[in-house]
Design a protein around this motif. Structure first.
Motif, PDB file in Angstrom:
ATOM      1  N   UNK A   1       0.819  -1.212   0.000  1.00 35.32           N
ATOM      2  CA  UNK A   1       0.000   0.000   0.000  1.00 35.32           C
ATOM      3  C   UNK A   1       0.853   1.263   0.000  1.00 35.32           C
ATOM      4  N   UNK A   2       1.939   1.258   0.771  1.00 34.38           N
ATOM      5  CA  UNK A   2       2.786   2.437   0.895  1.00 34.38           C
ATOM      6  C   UNK A   2       3.586   2.710  -0.378  1.00 34.38           C
ATOM      7  N   UNK A   3       3.996   1.682  -1.029  1.00 34.23           N
ATOM      8  CA  UNK A   3       4.889   1.846  -2.163  1.00 34.23           C
ATOM      9  C   UNK A   3       4.234   1.521  -3.500  1.00 34.23           C
ATOM     10  N   UNK A   4       2.921   1.463  -3.495  1.00 34.72           N
ATOM     11  CA  UNK A   4       2.204   1.284  -4.751  1.00 34.72           C
ATOM     12  C   UNK A   4       2.355   2.535  -5.599  1.00 34.72           C
ATOM     13  N   UNK A   5       2.284   2.399  -6.932  1.00 36.35           N
ATOM     14  CA  UNK A   5       2.422   3.576  -7.825  1.00 36.35           C
ATOM     15  C   UNK A   5       1.434   4.689  -7.504  1.00 36.35           C
ATOM     16  N   UNK A   6       0.199   4.322  -7.135  1.00 41.11           N
ATOM     17  CA  UNK A   6      -0.793   5.338  -6.822  1.00 41.11           C
ATOM     18  C   UNK A   6      -0.439   6.118  -5.578  1.00 41.11           C
ATOM     19  N   UNK A   7       0.053   5.407  -4.554  1.00 34.81           N
ATOM     20  CA  UNK A   7       0.435   6.067  -3.306  1.00 34.81           C
ATOM     21  C   UNK A   7       1.628   6.974  -3.519  1.00 34.81           C
ATOM     22  N   UNK A   8       2.584   6.517  -4.320  1.00 34.02           N
ATOM     23  CA  UNK A   8       3.763   7.340  -4.613  1.00 34.02           C
ATOM     24  C   UNK A   8       3.364   8.594  -5.389  1.00 34.02           C
ATOM     25  N   UNK A   9       2.451   8.410  -6.348  1.00 31.51           N
ATOM     26  CA  UNK A   9       2.006   9.562  -7.130  1.00 31.51           C
ATOM     27  C   UNK A   9       1.275  10.572  -6.260  1.00 31.51           C
TER      28      UNK A   9
ATOM     29  N   UNK B   1       2.404  14.368  -5.542  1.00 31.19           N
ATOM     30  CA  UNK B   1       1.502  15.499  -5.797  1.00 31.19           C
ATOM     31  C   UNK B   1       1.383  16.391  -4.569  1.00 31.19           C
ATOM     32  N   UNK B   2       1.297  15.787  -3.394  1.00 31.23           N
ATOM     33  CA  UNK B   2       1.220  16.555  -2.154  1.00 31.23           C
ATOM     34  C   UNK B   2       2.495  17.378  -1.949  1.00 31.23           C
ATOM     35  N   UNK B   3       3.620  16.753  -2.247  1.00 28.95           N
ATOM     36  CA  UNK B   3       4.909  17.451  -2.119  1.00 28.95           C
ATOM     37  C   UNK B   3       4.992  18.622  -3.102  1.00 28.95           C
ATOM     38  N   UNK B   4       4.533  18.418  -4.317  1.00 28.26           N
ATOM     39  CA  UNK B   4       4.561  19.487  -5.318  1.00 28.26           C
ATOM     40  C   UNK B   4       3.670  20.649  -4.910  1.00 28.26           C
ATOM     41  N   UNK B   5       2.511  20.333  -4.320  1.00 25.62           N
ATOM     42  CA  UNK B   5       1.622  21.403  -3.852  1.00 25.62           C
ATOM     43  C   UNK B   5       2.272  22.196  -2.738  1.00 25.62           C
ATOM     44  N   UNK B   6       2.971  21.501  -1.839  1.00 29.73           N
ATOM     45  CA  UNK B   6       3.655  22.183  -0.736  1.00 29.73           C
ATOM     46  C   UNK B   6       4.751  23.102  -1.262  1.00 29.73           C
ATOM     47  N   UNK B   7       5.538  22.590  -2.204  1.00 29.59           N
ATOM     48  CA  UNK B   7       6.602  23.400  -2.793  1.00 29.59           C
ATOM     49  C   UNK B   7       6.023  24.603  -3.515  1.00 29.59           C
ATOM     50  N   UNK B   8       4.939  24.401  -4.250  1.00 27.73           N
ATOM     51  CA  UNK B   8       4.309  25.501  -4.972  1.00 27.73           C
ATOM     52  C   UNK B   8       3.760  26.553  -4.022  1.00 27.73           C
TER      53      UNK B   8
END
Length: 211
Positions: free
Chosen positions: A13-21, A25-32
């Motif tokens: 669950x933690x390392x599934x492609x969907x979870x990573x994506x 996305x959350x990280x990109x929003x924070x940086x933005x």
């Protein structure tokens, strides 16, 4: 065995492609968000102003904001030239501007029929004080600070857009202002012989927009 299977499920669950994506996305929003916050601190224009009870000449930077950029905040440093035995004095001004209307005559020419606001000016000198020295009597005349003045103003502006086809709003604005301060207003109210022209100061300036 059950514990091993449980760990495998958690790992999947933690390392599934969907979870990573989703995490990316959350990280990109924070940086933005942080980038946008820092961008707001970058000055949008510079300003030069002559007179206006803030020194002989003042220069500084500012920020415009609001849906139609009706609001501005200036930070200005000025000086008062030496006169006779007095030394040159430095002034510091924080100014809030509001322009309720903008009239666009063309892509390059804009007129603002009303610019108003207030500003607080401080002069740095040992001859001025924020609180009256002990040697002066404790009455309402000496209770006024001679170092800090609160001012209000009205004026008009003309703006020339330098590149109307580009996204960056580079322009030059010419303006004039009529201003007065708290001490002048109180003096005029308590002394009928003081006229309106005696408490008004005329100033001229130029604003260069670069963002």
């Amino acid at each position: 065995m059950k514990k091993f299977i449980f760990n495998i499920l958690i790992f999947s669950l933690l390392y599934a492609p969907g979870a990573q994506a989703q995490e990316q996305t959350r990280h990109e929003r924070t940086v933005e968000h942080y980038k946008s916050s820092w961008d707001k601190l970058i000055p949008r224009y510079s300003k030069l102003q002559f007179a206006g009870s803030m020194g002989f000449l003042s220069a500084g930077i500012g920020w415009d904001y609001g849906r139609a950029k009706h609001w501005e905040t200036d930070v200005l440093i000025g000086f008062v030239p030496a006169f006779k035995h007095d030394d040159t004095k430095i002034t510091f001004t924080v100014k809030q501007n509001y322009m309720p209307w903008k009239i666009n005559f063309s892509e390059r020419f804009m007129f603002e029929p009303l610019a108003c606001g207030f500003y607080i000016n401080m002069i740095f000198s040992d001859n001025f004080w924020a609180r009256a020295p002990i040697k002066y009597p404790n009455n309402k005349y000496y209770s006024f600070s001679t170092r800090i003045r609160s001012n209000v103003f009205l004026g008009e502006r003309i703006t020339f857009n330098l590149n109307p086809q580009k996204r960056i709003n580079q322009s030059i604005t010419l303006f004039y202002e009529l201003s007065t301060n708290d001490l002048y207003i109180i003096s005029a109210v308590s002394n009928h012989y003081i006229k309106l022209k005696d408490i008004l100061s005329l100033s001229f300036g130029v604003k260069v927009q670069f963002l």
